[in-house]
Write an enzyme that holds these catalytic residues in place. Sequence first.
Site, PDB file in Angstrom:
ATOM      1  N   HIS A   4      43.533 -35.250  29.298  1.00 14.81           N
ATOM      2  CA  HIS A   4      42.088 -35.440  29.294  1.00 14.81           C
ATOM      3  C   HIS A   4      41.793 -36.932  29.168  1.00 14.81           C
ATOM      4  O   HIS A   4      42.349 -37.604  28.307  1.00 14.81           O
ATOM      5  CB  HIS A   4      41.422 -34.682  28.136  1.00 14.81           C
ATOM      6  CG  HIS A   4      39.935 -34.829  28.160  1.00 14.81           C
ATOM      7  ND1 HIS A   4      39.118 -33.958  28.854  1.00 14.81           N
ATOM      8  CD2 HIS A   4      39.127 -35.770  27.634  1.00 14.81           C
ATOM      9  CE1 HIS A   4      37.862 -34.360  28.729  1.00 14.81           C
ATOM     10  NE2 HIS A   4      37.838 -35.459  27.997  1.00 14.81           N
TER      11      HIS A   4
ATOM     12  N   ASP B 115      29.577 -26.268  22.023  1.00 19.92           N
ATOM     13  CA  ASP B 115      29.627 -27.660  22.472  1.00 19.92           C
ATOM     14  C   ASP B 115      28.715 -27.890  23.666  1.00 19.92           C
ATOM     15  O   ASP B 115      28.068 -28.934  23.781  1.00 19.92           O
ATOM     16  CB  ASP B 115      31.049 -28.087  22.831  1.00 19.92           C
ATOM     17  CG  ASP B 115      31.028 -29.511  23.381  1.00 19.92           C
ATOM     18  OD1 ASP B 115      30.655 -30.402  22.614  1.00 19.92           O
ATOM     19  OD2 ASP B 115      31.294 -29.702  24.571  1.00 19.92           O
TER      20      ASP B 115
ATOM     21  N   ARG C 268      22.753 -33.781  22.282  1.00 21.36           N
ATOM     22  CA  ARG C 268      23.125 -35.149  21.883  1.00 21.36           C
ATOM     23  C   ARG C 268      22.745 -36.155  22.962  1.00 21.36           C
ATOM     24  O   ARG C 268      22.329 -37.277  22.672  1.00 21.36           O
ATOM     25  CB  ARG C 268      24.629 -35.212  21.589  1.00 21.36           C
ATOM     26  CG  ARG C 268      25.003 -34.497  20.294  1.00 21.36           C
ATOM     27  CD  ARG C 268      26.502 -34.310  20.190  1.00 21.36           C
ATOM     28  NE  ARG C 268      27.218 -35.544  20.370  1.00 21.36           N
ATOM     29  CZ  ARG C 268      28.401 -35.647  20.998  1.00 21.36           C
ATOM     30  NH1 ARG C 268      29.015 -34.574  21.491  1.00 21.36           N
ATOM     31  NH2 ARG C 268      28.984 -36.802  21.119  1.00 21.36           N
TER      32      ARG C 268
ATOM     33  N   SER D  49      33.831 -32.553  20.279  1.00 19.97           N
ATOM     34  CA  SER D  49      33.333 -32.046  21.553  1.00 19.97           C
ATOM     35  C   SER D  49      34.475 -31.940  22.575  1.00 19.97           C
ATOM     36  O   SER D  49      34.702 -30.888  23.191  1.00 19.97           O
ATOM     37  CB  SER D  49      32.242 -32.997  22.055  1.00 19.97           C
ATOM     38  OG  SER D  49      31.940 -32.775  23.397  1.00 19.97           O
TER      39      SER D  49
ATOM     40  N   LYS E  39      36.801 -28.120  23.612  1.00 13.65           N
ATOM     41  CA  LYS E  39      36.950 -27.597  24.983  1.00 13.65           C
ATOM     42  C   LYS E  39      38.418 -27.551  25.374  1.00 13.65           C
ATOM     43  O   LYS E  39      38.875 -26.607  26.027  1.00 13.65           O
ATOM     44  CB  LYS E  39      36.168 -28.484  25.962  1.00 13.65           C
ATOM     45  CG  LYS E  39      34.666 -28.297  25.839  1.00 13.65           C
ATOM     46  CD  LYS E  39      33.893 -29.237  26.736  1.00 13.65           C
ATOM     47  CE  LYS E  39      33.839 -30.632  26.199  1.00 13.65           C
ATOM     48  NZ  LYS E  39      32.684 -31.429  26.532  1.00 13.65           N
TER      49      LYS E  39
HETATM   50  N1  URA Z   1      32.739 -36.070  26.639  1.00 16.56           N
HETATM   51  C1  URA Z   1      32.542 -34.912  25.990  1.00 16.56           C
HETATM   52  O1  URA Z   1      32.940 -33.867  26.481  1.00 16.56           O
HETATM   53  N2  URA Z   1      31.893 -34.932  24.821  1.00 16.56           N
HETATM   54  C2  URA Z   1      31.449 -36.054  24.243  1.00 16.56           C
HETATM   55  O2  URA Z   1      30.893 -36.006  23.173  1.00 16.56           O
HETATM   56  C3  URA Z   1      31.646 -37.265  24.928  1.00 16.56           C
HETATM   57  C4  URA Z   1      32.310 -37.239  26.123  1.00 16.56           C
END
Ligand code: URA
Length: 437
Positions: free
Chosen positions: A89, A168, A175, A190, A194
């Site tokens: 990621h 999320d 956010r 966050s 995932k």
């Molecule tokens: N990418 C995400 O998935 N979440 C965040 O808070 C920032 C970047």
Amino acid sequence: MTAPGPTFDVVDLIRVKRDGGRLPDAAIDWLISAYARGQVPDEQMAAFAMAVVWRGMAPDELSRWTAAMVASGRRLDLGGLGRPTVDKHSTGGVGDKVSLVLVPLVAACGAAVPQLSGRGLGHTGGTLDKMEAIPGWRATLPLGRMRDLLAEVGGVICAASDDLAPADRRLYALRDVTGTVESIPLIASSIMSKTIAEGTSALVLDVKVGSGAFMTDRSRARELARAMVGLGTAGGVRTVALLTAMDTPLGRTAGNALEVAEAVETLRGGGPADVRAVTVALAREMLALVGLDGCDPAAALDDGRAYDGWRRMVAAQDGDPDASLPVARHVETLTAPTGGLVRRVEARAVGVAAWQLGAGRGRQQDAVSAAAGVRLLAVEGDRVPAGAPLAELHADDPVRLARATRTLAAAFEIGAAPPVGSTGPDRVLERITSAEE
Ligand code: URA
């Protein structure tokens, strides 16, 4: 349906966090579950998120928060594929087409790479937007088909389904509009909720640092990387992070189809040195995590195995790997105002120019242009005479060209002195592993 367990007063929880306290585990579980179910209104969650921005979270509080976000939805079980699962990621950068090369590359070495991606927002492009530049390619896959492809082909890039970490999904959208994105615990939870929910057994994080990245400051990037590695490890995912430089764009292209073409060059053993170097460094980490380090990723790029994997992966999702990629209706060239050395090509400005040309979206629901973007013709360290071509701007809509040209012109610094702050092609600044190692 009501949230499980005791019911808390949200105002009390906001006050605890506002005053720098730690939420009890049961309160965290309840708050996340109730929010995911629509039982806590956005204004209260926004106030809570702002309190976290200022007060942070204790490490064990953050682990519990992340676990509650994972538990708000489904956690995929990717056992029994006959291949070890490992994913990568990236926190996002300009020209970051690494996933397109890395997924088939690591799959060619025997791993299963379940890359569940999102679409881009702002000046960094999303992997799905790039893949969707390939004629016919489809981002959505039923879970059963995804498992079959992971077992057979080894690599899948597809859209994450709505039931992975749904808390999320809601919180990130909130956010985004309440000035609460920039918080290390909120970003770390966050991203990791995932990733843990997607079911991979191992994970390599590419935490970008520099003007084109989320984290412009190296010590903050290191802090984010440590938090994410800790969360992954606590969630049962073997996790390592690399900090990589993102002051200048990766490779020579920013924009969907332009980046696909550059990724394909890299898959065929060529491509820009920095794209290849970062990809190989990440691949080595991924393969080591799952015990496949006998495979040399550089060799798999050079001997055609990675490219074969790419072709199979694209075709499995209805894409045509031989089709011509979309081409922009208008291409303009930016030229050097003076001669000299290219001292800097500033990543963020290149990303913003690509976005202004139509390659990225301002709001989640906007469409993107597959053909729009920037191709750099000169990069840091090149010597250019006055009037030499520096970059091409590609757009379908000619109205977009003037503003993007001004933005892109400001990205270039040309002078007599050598480049500032260049990190060389490998770009890897630091490696972060879990504290227990
Ligand atoms: N990418 C995400 O998935 N979440 C965040 O808070 C920032 C970047």
